[in-house]
Structure formats: C-alpha cells, structure tokens
Design a protein around this motif. Structure first.
Motif, PDB file in Angstrom:
ATOM      1  N   LEU A   1       0.832  -1.208   0.000  1.00 18.23           N
ATOM      2  CA  LEU A   1       0.000   0.000   0.000  1.00 18.23           C
ATOM      3  C   LEU A   1       0.868   1.260   0.000  1.00 18.23           C
ATOM      4  CD1 LEU A   1      -2.708  -1.082   2.573  1.00 18.23           C
ATOM      5  CD2 LEU A   1      -3.079  -0.643   0.139  1.00 18.23           C
ATOM      6  N   LEU A   2       1.914   1.274   0.818  1.00 13.97           N
ATOM      7  CA  LEU A   2       2.805   2.443   0.855  1.00 13.97           C
ATOM      8  C   LEU A   2       3.562   2.606  -0.465  1.00 13.97           C
ATOM      9  CD1 LEU A   2       4.158   2.076   4.491  1.00 13.97           C
ATOM     10  CD2 LEU A   2       2.583   3.836   3.633  1.00 13.97           C
ATOM     11  N   ARG A   3       3.984   1.482  -1.051  1.00 14.04           N
ATOM     12  CA  ARG A   3       4.687   1.553  -2.342  1.00 14.04           C
ATOM     13  C   ARG A   3       3.770   2.138  -3.414  1.00 14.04           C
ATOM     14  NH1 ARG A   3       9.040  -0.818  -3.744  1.00 14.04           N
ATOM     15  NH2 ARG A   3       8.962  -2.399  -2.120  1.00 14.04           N
ATOM     16  N   THR A   4       2.500   1.696  -3.441  1.00  6.92           N
ATOM     17  CA  THR A   4       1.523   2.211  -4.410  1.00  6.92           C
ATOM     18  C   THR A   4       1.273   3.690  -4.171  1.00  6.92           C
ATOM     19  OG1 THR A   4       0.481   0.047  -4.573  1.00  6.92           O
ATOM     20  CG2 THR A   4      -0.828   1.943  -5.290  1.00  6.92           C
ATOM     21  N   TYR A   5       1.148   4.098  -2.922  1.00  4.45           N
ATOM     22  CA  TYR A   5       0.927   5.512  -2.592  1.00  4.45           C
ATOM     23  C   TYR A   5       2.084   6.370  -3.103  1.00  4.45           C
ATOM     24  CZ  TYR A   5       0.297   9.783   0.054  1.00  4.45           C
ATOM     25  OH  TYR A   5       0.158  11.101   0.410  1.00  4.45           O
ATOM     26  N   ILE A   6       3.296   5.931  -2.847  1.00  3.86           N
ATOM     27  CA  ILE A   6       4.483   6.687  -3.280  1.00  3.86           C
ATOM     28  C   ILE A   6       4.527   6.777  -4.808  1.00  3.86           C
ATOM     29  CG2 ILE A   6       7.008   6.607  -3.420  1.00  3.86           C
ATOM     30  CD1 ILE A   6       6.918   5.436  -0.536  1.00  3.86           C
ATOM     31  N   LYS A   7       4.231   5.656  -5.461  1.00  4.67           N
ATOM     32  CA  LYS A   7       4.287   5.608  -6.927  1.00  4.67           C
ATOM     33  C   LYS A   7       3.266   6.565  -7.547  1.00  4.67           C
ATOM     34  CE  LYS A   7       3.976   2.268 -10.679  1.00  4.67           C
ATOM     35  NZ  LYS A   7       3.765   0.870 -11.017  1.00  4.67           N
ATOM     36  N   ASN A   8       2.115   6.726  -6.889  1.00  2.27           N
ATOM     37  CA  ASN A   8       1.036   7.554  -7.446  1.00  2.27           C
ATOM     38  C   ASN A   8       1.084   9.012  -7.010  1.00  2.27           C
ATOM     39  OD1 ASN A   8      -0.143   5.462  -8.950  1.00  2.27           O
ATOM     40  ND2 ASN A   8      -1.139   4.688  -7.127  1.00  2.27           N
ATOM     41  N   ASN A   9       2.063   9.386  -6.205  1.00  5.56           N
ATOM     42  CA  ASN A   9       2.132  10.768  -5.715  1.00  5.56           C
ATOM     43  C   ASN A   9       3.437  11.441  -6.073  1.00  5.56           C
ATOM     44  OD1 ASN A   9      -0.360  11.340  -4.218  1.00  5.56           O
ATOM     45  ND2 ASN A   9       0.223   9.476  -3.180  1.00  5.56           N
TER      46      ASN A   9
END
Length: 79
Positions: free
Chosen positions: A71-79
C-alpha cells in the motif's frame, strides 16, 4: 484457524465467490506481478498503528506487513 484438509478437498464448485468482485478485462490489463525483495533489501521499522487497523488485518487474515508495504509503495508511486 484454517482447515487445510477441508480446503484441499473442495472443488471449484464448492467455493462461494458471492462476496468477490468480478475481475474485469481492465483490471487484468492493469495487473502487476511483483516478486519479493531479498531480505537484505528490506529494513526493519517499528510502526505504531491504530488498534482498529491491526484488528482488521488480523480478522481478515491478511499478511499485514506485506500488504502495508505494498500500500505504501503504491501511494508513493502515485504521488
């Protein structure tokens, strides 16, 4: 606790998918296969989470460390 013997004896017809969302072609198109990192590439961190978050992961038998990392990896990738 999971009853592995019962699970292994089930056929596809025995599985109740009524609470599962149908996988659409769009979802499949966006699917990503991720391989785990070597343990030497990960770092340990103490993280304090709200009790209800921990409770949800335990109740749903989700591998919380892996899922929170994803979830944190996806958040970072999308921001």
């Amino acid at each position: 606790m999971t009853d592995w013997e019962k699970l292994e004896s089930m056929t596809d017809e025995d599985i109740d998918f009524s609470d599962c969302h149908e996988i659409t072609p769009e979802m499949a198109k966006n699917a990503v296969i991720k391989r785990g990192l070597k343990s030497s590439e990960k770092q340990s961190l103490t993280l304090f989470l709200d009790a209800e978050i921990i409770h949800w992961y335990k109740q749903n038998e989700v591998a919380h460390q892996i899922e929170i990392n994803n979830l944190l990896r996806t958040y970072i990738k999308n921001n």
